[in-house]
Enzyme design. Structure first.
Site, PDB file in Angstrom:
ATOM      1  N   ARG A 172       0.840  -1.217   0.000  1.00  0.00           N
ATOM      2  CA  ARG A 172       0.000   0.000   0.000  1.00  0.00           C
ATOM      3  C   ARG A 172       0.860   1.246   0.000  1.00  0.00           C
ATOM      4  O   ARG A 172       0.567   2.207  -0.704  1.00  0.00           O
ATOM      5  CB  ARG A 172      -0.957  -0.023   1.184  1.00  0.00           C
ATOM      6  CG  ARG A 172      -2.269  -0.751   0.930  1.00  0.00           C
ATOM      7  CD  ARG A 172      -2.096  -2.196   0.489  1.00  0.00           C
ATOM      8  NE  ARG A 172      -3.343  -2.905   0.312  1.00  0.00           N
ATOM      9  CZ  ARG A 172      -3.832  -3.787   1.193  1.00  0.00           C
ATOM     10  NH1 ARG A 172      -3.157  -4.104   2.296  1.00  0.00           N
ATOM     11  NH2 ARG A 172      -4.958  -4.404   0.943  1.00  0.00           N
ATOM     12  N   ASP A 191       0.020  -6.624  -3.690  1.00  0.00           N
ATOM     13  CA  ASP A 191      -1.410  -6.369  -3.478  1.00  0.00           C
ATOM     14  C   ASP A 191      -1.864  -5.405  -4.561  1.00  0.00           C
ATOM     15  O   ASP A 191      -1.040  -4.901  -5.339  1.00  0.00           O
ATOM     16  CB  ASP A 191      -1.676  -5.795  -2.072  1.00  0.00           C
ATOM     17  CG  ASP A 191      -3.045  -6.226  -1.536  1.00  0.00           C
ATOM     18  OD1 ASP A 191      -4.058  -5.993  -2.229  1.00  0.00           O
ATOM     19  OD2 ASP A 191      -3.100  -6.802  -0.437  1.00  0.00           O
ATOM     20  N   HIS A 203      -6.756 -10.172  -4.510  1.00  0.00           N
ATOM     21  CA  HIS A 203      -5.855  -9.046  -4.228  1.00  0.00           C
ATOM     22  C   HIS A 203      -4.746  -8.954  -5.275  1.00  0.00           C
ATOM     23  O   HIS A 203      -3.599  -8.670  -4.946  1.00  0.00           O
ATOM     24  CB  HIS A 203      -5.225  -9.186  -2.830  1.00  0.00           C
ATOM     25  CG  HIS A 203      -6.141  -8.787  -1.708  1.00  0.00           C
ATOM     26  ND1 HIS A 203      -6.121  -7.547  -1.127  1.00  0.00           N
ATOM     27  CD2 HIS A 203      -7.116  -9.479  -1.073  1.00  0.00           C
ATOM     28  CE1 HIS A 203      -7.035  -7.486  -0.152  1.00  0.00           C
ATOM     29  NE2 HIS A 203      -7.656  -8.642  -0.107  1.00  0.00           N
ATOM     30  N   ASP A 228      -6.698 -14.753   0.520  1.00  0.00           N
ATOM     31  CA  ASP A 228      -7.831 -14.071   1.143  1.00  0.00           C
ATOM     32  C   ASP A 228      -8.656 -13.270   0.144  1.00  0.00           C
ATOM     33  O   ASP A 228      -8.153 -12.809  -0.879  1.00  0.00           O
ATOM     34  CB  ASP A 228      -7.336 -13.117   2.244  1.00  0.00           C
ATOM     35  CG  ASP A 228      -6.362 -12.070   1.709  1.00  0.00           C
ATOM     36  OD1 ASP A 228      -5.464 -12.465   0.925  1.00  0.00           O
ATOM     37  OD2 ASP A 228      -6.498 -10.886   2.042  1.00  0.00           O
ATOM     38  N   GLU A 229      -9.927 -13.126   0.489  1.00  0.00           N
ATOM     39  CA  GLU A 229     -10.828 -12.138  -0.100  1.00  0.00           C
ATOM     40  C   GLU A 229     -10.879 -12.130  -1.630  1.00  0.00           C
ATOM     41  O   GLU A 229     -11.009 -11.062  -2.229  1.00  0.00           O
ATOM     42  CB  GLU A 229     -10.451 -10.729   0.403  1.00  0.00           C
ATOM     43  CG  GLU A 229     -10.620 -10.584   1.896  1.00  0.00           C
ATOM     44  CD  GLU A 229     -10.378  -9.172   2.412  1.00  0.00           C
ATOM     45  OE1 GLU A 229     -11.230  -8.665   3.126  1.00  0.00           O
ATOM     46  OE2 GLU A 229      -9.304  -8.591   2.080  1.00  0.00           O
ATOM     47  N   TRP A 289      -7.305 -14.996  10.418  1.00  0.00           N
ATOM     48  CA  TRP A 289      -7.415 -13.533  10.585  1.00  0.00           C
ATOM     49  C   TRP A 289      -8.832 -13.060  10.792  1.00  0.00           C
ATOM     50  O   TRP A 289      -9.065 -12.061  11.464  1.00  0.00           O
ATOM     51  CB  TRP A 289      -6.785 -12.811   9.394  1.00  0.00           C
ATOM     52  CG  TRP A 289      -7.581 -12.827   8.122  1.00  0.00           C
ATOM     53  CD1 TRP A 289      -7.640 -13.815   7.188  1.00  0.00           C
ATOM     54  CD2 TRP A 289      -8.462 -11.794   7.643  1.00  0.00           C
ATOM     55  NE1 TRP A 289      -8.473 -13.484   6.161  1.00  0.00           N
ATOM     56  CE2 TRP A 289      -8.995 -12.239   6.414  1.00  0.00           C
ATOM     57  CE3 TRP A 289      -8.841 -10.540   8.125  1.00  0.00           C
ATOM     58  CZ2 TRP A 289      -9.897 -11.479   5.663  1.00  0.00           C
ATOM     59  CZ3 TRP A 289      -9.741  -9.778   7.367  1.00  0.00           C
ATOM     60  CH2 TRP A 289     -10.250 -10.250   6.150  1.00  0.00           C
ATOM     61  N   TYR A 306      -4.725  -6.901  14.601  1.00  0.00           N
ATOM     62  CA  TYR A 306      -4.620  -5.947  13.490  1.00  0.00           C
ATOM     63  C   TYR A 306      -4.269  -4.589  14.080  1.00  0.00           C
ATOM     64  O   TYR A 306      -5.141  -3.822  14.481  1.00  0.00           O
ATOM     65  CB  TYR A 306      -5.922  -5.916  12.682  1.00  0.00           C
ATOM     66  CG  TYR A 306      -5.932  -6.960  11.579  1.00  0.00           C
ATOM     67  CD1 TYR A 306      -5.375  -8.219  11.787  1.00  0.00           C
ATOM     68  CD2 TYR A 306      -6.475  -6.681  10.327  1.00  0.00           C
ATOM     69  CE1 TYR A 306      -5.363  -9.175  10.779  1.00  0.00           C
ATOM     70  CE2 TYR A 306      -6.463  -7.630   9.307  1.00  0.00           C
ATOM     71  CZ  TYR A 306      -5.909  -8.880   9.546  1.00  0.00           C
ATOM     72  OH  TYR A 306      -5.895  -9.812   8.549  1.00  0.00           O
ATOM     73  N   ASP A 361      -3.334  -1.901  12.885  1.00  0.00           N
ATOM     74  CA  ASP A 361      -3.569  -0.662  12.137  1.00  0.00           C
ATOM     75  C   ASP A 361      -4.800   0.081  12.680  1.00  0.00           C
ATOM     76  O   ASP A 361      -5.224   1.075  12.098  1.00  0.00           O
ATOM     77  CB  ASP A 361      -3.711  -0.923  10.624  1.00  0.00           C
ATOM     78  CG  ASP A 361      -4.698  -2.023  10.277  1.00  0.00           C
ATOM     79  OD1 ASP A 361      -5.028  -2.849  11.159  1.00  0.00           O
ATOM     80  OD2 ASP A 361      -5.141  -2.077   9.120  1.00  0.00           O
ATOM     81  N   TRP A 394      -1.219  -3.346   8.534  1.00  0.00           N
ATOM     82  CA  TRP A 394      -1.607  -2.997   7.163  1.00  0.00           C
ATOM     83  C   TRP A 394      -1.429  -1.489   6.986  1.00  0.00           C
ATOM     84  O   TRP A 394      -1.586  -0.735   7.937  1.00  0.00           O
ATOM     85  CB  TRP A 394      -3.061  -3.405   6.920  1.00  0.00           C
ATOM     86  CG  TRP A 394      -3.277  -4.863   7.164  1.00  0.00           C
ATOM     87  CD1 TRP A 394      -3.836  -5.439   8.264  1.00  0.00           C
ATOM     88  CD2 TRP A 394      -2.894  -5.940   6.296  1.00  0.00           C
ATOM     89  NE1 TRP A 394      -3.833  -6.805   8.129  1.00  0.00           N
ATOM     90  CE2 TRP A 394      -3.267  -7.146   6.933  1.00  0.00           C
ATOM     91  CE3 TRP A 394      -2.291  -6.012   5.041  1.00  0.00           C
ATOM     92  CZ2 TRP A 394      -3.044  -8.400   6.373  1.00  0.00           C
ATOM     93  CZ3 TRP A 394      -2.076  -7.265   4.481  1.00  0.00           C
ATOM     94  CH2 TRP A 394      -2.452  -8.434   5.136  1.00  0.00           C
ATOM     95  N   GLU A 439      -2.770   0.823   4.505  1.00  0.00           N
ATOM     96  CA  GLU A 439      -3.587   1.683   3.633  1.00  0.00           C
ATOM     97  C   GLU A 439      -3.522   3.156   4.071  1.00  0.00           C
ATOM     98  O   GLU A 439      -3.394   4.060   3.255  1.00  0.00           O
ATOM     99  CB  GLU A 439      -5.065   1.248   3.654  1.00  0.00           C
ATOM    100  CG  GLU A 439      -5.365   0.023   2.823  1.00  0.00           C
ATOM    101  CD  GLU A 439      -5.278  -1.252   3.632  1.00  0.00           C
ATOM    102  OE1 GLU A 439      -4.565  -1.275   4.668  1.00  0.00           O
ATOM    103  OE2 GLU A 439      -5.896  -2.250   3.227  1.00  0.00           O
TER     104      GLU A 439
HETATM  105  C1  ACM Z   1      -6.639  -9.792   5.329  1.00  0.00           C
HETATM  106  O1  ACM Z   1      -6.709  -8.944   6.225  1.00  0.00           O
HETATM  107  N1  ACM Z   1      -7.361  -9.661   4.221  1.00  0.00           N
HETATM  108  C2  ACM Z   1      -5.800 -10.940   5.459  1.00  0.00           C
END
Ligand code: ACM
Ligand code: ZN
Length: 443
Positions: A128, A157, A234, A289-290, A356, A381, A383, A431, A433
């Site tokens: 990021r 990412d 991602h 993920d995602e 997570w 997390y 952040d 993270w 961002e």
């Molecule tokens: C994540 O926070 N998407 C691993």
């Protein structure tokens, strides 16, 4: 066990005798003595009378204790004897010594210490917002001081690819650069990349030489760097650089790799070949993920793959990819670790799960006999704001004071031993961002 604090003269020159370590480890341990703020003179033997002067005696022998990374420290006002099974254990002993020197409070007596978990990790997100090698080295130093031993580097990412890959050069000549420097301006703007060298371009990537330098720097501090190469979700930046690999070839950006095209596997395998050449880590993080999975439903190639492989859902299609990548890496002596979504559609047989979204994924994986690293966002997390949100820099949201982070136990007494034996440890994730500047990262 500790004795009473006693004054200790840390300004003397200590006789340093290191026994049982090879030259490389001895150099690492010497560096840790220095970093603890102690002057020393290396000696090749230590005599009885030396114990009356200022001494540091580090003795590494495998039979000394059960725990690989454990240590015992015996201190008196003259000096220190450290016993450990491995050089890493002795290194951690020196971190404890450093804490005492810095606190100016010397505990005489016996300290015996060992880690409860073999995996003590931190994630740094350089996709990021890219960070310099010097910045990363500073974080490695901080991790070492608190005896953490895994640095999970989130290298890829949507917002940028951050590792030189010779076989796919556009990942870094294009997908590592954008004009808005801050992620927010980019994400809520056009989400376009620009060619390297474009005026005003912001971003960057680790060259192979820089990545190797970091690996060695971390290894000197008994830290393993685990690279993360995200797939299949991602992955917007991969498809921005190589649009021919999109499912539909539509000009819109796409976040998931096409699992129907063999070219996707050729690419990921070629990338992983280069990655494992740089990173000796047993674990390679493959993301997982995602994934949105929507494009796969419309894509002829993905649909054909599903028919040919007898896959009944897009979850199974993702699982097919993760299985194939696991086989590829296992054949090269590596293991995969992935976010807990890799459970969906069937977990690859040797995969380790990083939990997570909560602890449920980790618990399911452990119950099925898979190793697990716990990293539930509600505790890990980091952040999130760590104090009253109005008093904190902008963040992704939530509220996570340090006290709550420390309260987390990945394997509490209520967990059955059949499950807890698979919990390798715990990881905090930062993270980035909303973390544009270095000071904010360190905050
Ligand atoms: C994540 O926070 N998407 C691993
Ligand atoms: Zn497709």
């Amino acid at each position: 066990q500790c004795g009473v604090p006693e004054p200790f003269d840390a300004t003397r020159t200590f006789k340093l005798y290191i026994k049982g370590a090879d030259a490389a480890d001895a150099t690492r341990l010497e560096a840790a003595v220095s970093a603890a703020g102690l002057e020393y003179e290396r000696v090749n033997r230590i005599a009885k009378r030396d114990f009356k002067g200022a001494f540091i005696f580090i003795n590494i022998f495998p039979e000394s204790m059960e725990y690989d990374e454990g240590y015992a420290i015996w201190t008196d006002p003259n000096g220190v004897s450290i016993t450990a099974k491995t050089p890493a254990g002795a290194y951690y002993a020196l971190q404890s010594i450093r804490q005492m020197v810095e606190a100016g409070e010397w505990q005489t007596g016996l300290i015996v210490d060992y880690p409860r978990f073999e995996y003590r990790g931190a994630l740094i997100d350089i996709s990021r917002h890219f960070r310099t090698v010097d910045f990363l080295k500073r974080q490695i130093d901080m991790m070492a001081r608190v005896k953490m031993n895994r640095l999970h580097l989130h290298l890829t990412d949507a917002a940028g690819w951050r590792l030189e890959i010779e076989s796919y050069p556009r990942l870094t000549s294009y997908a590592a650069w954008r004009t808005p420097h801050d992620w927010k301006g980019w994400w809520y703007g056009d989400r376009q990349f620009v060619e390297e060298g474009t005026e005003g371009a912001s971003g960057g990537y680790l060259t192979k030489a820089e990545a190797r330098e970091l690996v060695a720097y971390a290894a000197d501090r008994y830290i393993t760097i685990i690279p993360e190469i995200e797939m299949p979700g991602h992955s917007d930046e991969v498809l921005a650089a190589y649009p021919e690999l999109r499912c539909t070839h539509a000009p819109e950006r796409q976040g998931d790799l096409c699992i129907g095209k063999e070219a996707t596997f050729e690419m990921m395998q070629a990338i992983l070949d280069e990655v494992i050449e740089i990173f000796p880590s047993e674990y390679i993080h493959i993301g997982g993920d995602e994934a949105g999975k929507g494009d796969w439903k419309e894509c002829e190639d993905c649909q054909r793959r599903m028919r040919e492989e007898g896959l009944e859902s897009v979850d199974e299609l993702q699982s097919y990819m993760i299985h194939r990548i696991e086989e590829y890496l296992n054949a090269r002596g590596r293991q995969i670790i992935g976010w807990d979504e890799i459970l969906e559609g069937g977990l690859a047989p040797n995969a380790t799960v990083m939990s997570w979204r909560g602890e449920e994924g980790g618990l399911m994986a452990a119950e099925a006999g898979h190793k697990v690293v716990m990293s539930p966002h509600g505790y890990c997390y980091i952040d999130a704001p760590q104090d009253a949100p109005y008093s904190q820099p902008e963040s992704i949201g939530g509220y996570l004071p340090l006290e709550k982070v420390y309260s987390y136990d990945p394997a509490p007494a209520t967990m059955s031993e059949d499950v807890s034996k698979y919990i390798l440890g715990v990881q905090a994730n930062l993270w980035a961002e909303f973390i544009v500047e270095d000071w904010h990262y360190e905050h």
